[in-house]
Each structure stands twice: as structure tokens, then as C-alpha cells.
Enzyme design. Sequence first.
Site: not given
Length: 284
Positions: A37, A61
Amino acid sequence: MRLIRSIKKMYEFSKKAHLEGKTIGFVPTMGYLHQGHLSLIRKARKENDIVVVSIFVNPIQFGPKEDFKKYPRDLKRDMNLAKQVGTDVIFYPDAKDMYPEGFKTYVNVEELSEKLCGKFRPGHFKGVATVVTKLFNIVCPDIAYFGQKDAQQAIIIKRMVADLNIPVKIKVLPIVREKDGLAMSSRNTYLNEKERKDALVLYQALNLAKELIKSGITDTKTIIRKMRQLIEKKKNAKIDYIEIVQMENLKSLKVISDNCLIALAVWIGKTRLIDNIIVNKYEK
Ligand code: PAF
């Protein structure tokens, strides 16, 4: 660095920034940030006036038997890390605001969403495409950054942005690996010491494929069989899939072609890990 929880405030912030002629780089995440990230945030920092990072563990999700509840969460830790690499805004919405009562609209990228991980995680990419569309509409970024580790996700989002004329440029950055080769993932935190060692087998299998291709083997069945044999030596490894596919459409290949994607998903104990490489058959 600002923490914005309200969808309205986030949208107003972005609108004002655009009116002032500023560009916005956006890194959508589910938090528990790692070096993968941070590499996306650093790149966004270099290329934009403003950097927004979203942290949202997106319930839609996750399948009913998946790890939504136990997914690692630590906002304080994430804020520290994000700040260190130059984030301007953390967008941290509430699930009740993202999916209020009566929510009925989903985005589904057909075919691409049913392949690879989609076969094992039905509805997963519909959840991803929906939340990413919502985040794009709220954050209004000029450029959004994704990791190659989630190769299928990146391909689906590129398709979605093109199909729906969403005015965001998508950039996909290379996988960041631990020193020994394990692809960085927030889910690596689930692994115990033994599993952490065994998890290396994903990277080893991908390297084996690379070596086989270098040695002139181009038949994908042979390559997949040898990868499978290597992984199955680990008692606590269970393969969901190993596939060699064309990059843009994720269609299976019989013979290695240029820029094909070798992707795999393997359970190590109770943790499902994914990894991939892009191979060029002419690469030496
Ligand atoms: O890659 C992720 O962390 C998530 O799938 C994303 C893109 C933030 C959507 O929830």
C-alpha cells in the site's frame, strides 16, 4: 493529515480541490496497510497535488463464510503509516453510510469477474466493482493506484472504467514482496510461523514456471502440472487454482504467449493467498 468520515465532506473536499486546479491521487484500501500500500501512496504523492487514501473493509466483497469479521483493522496504526508517506486525507466511511437501507445498485463486470478467483469467490468482484465505483464518485480522483498483486481486480477495474466512461486514470504498480519473496498482503498476519514458511511455496511455484519457460517449455499444461506438484509437497497447502491466462481477457492459454499472466490461489491452513507474475516468453 485529515481524517474524513462523512461522504458529503469527502466529496466537498475533492470538489474544492478541483476548483483550485489541484489534482487528486487516490489509493483505495481496506486498511492494515503494508509496504505494498505504501508504495502506491508514495507514487500517488509524487504524481499529484493531493493524496487521498480510503480505508474501508467493504462488507459486500466478502462471502458469507469469508473473513470479513476477522479482517485486521487498526486505524491508528494505518494513520501513522499513511502520514509518514505523505497522505493528505484518510477517507474512512461507515458501512451504514456506504450501504444505507434500501441500497439496490451494483456494478458487475461480466465474464472477467467469473474467472480465476471469481470461480471460488462468487460475488466478490461485483462487491469490489461496486465499492470502487462509489469511491470514485465520492473522491473524484484524477489517478487511482492499485497493486499488481490483485491482478484480476486491476484488470476488472480498468475494464469497468473504460466501459462506464469513468474519468479516472488507473495505474497498476508492481507487487511488493517480503525479503524471501512472499507477496505482501494484510492477510499474511493470519499465518503462524510454520504457515509463514510454507506460504513461500506460492512464489517458488511462480519462479519454477519462469524457469521452465526460460528452458523452452511453452505448454501450459506441463507448467501447471509441475507447479501443482511442487505446491502439493506442502501438507497444509490446498490449491484453489493455478492458471496461465491472457492478460487483458483472462482467457486460458494452451501455449505461453507474450505478457501472459500466471496466477494462483492457494490455501495455507485457513488462509487463502494469491500471487502472480507476468511472463514474457522472450525474457531471458
Ligand atoms: O484491494 C483492496 O484492498 C480492495 O479490494 C479495494 C480495492 C479497496 C476495494 O474494497
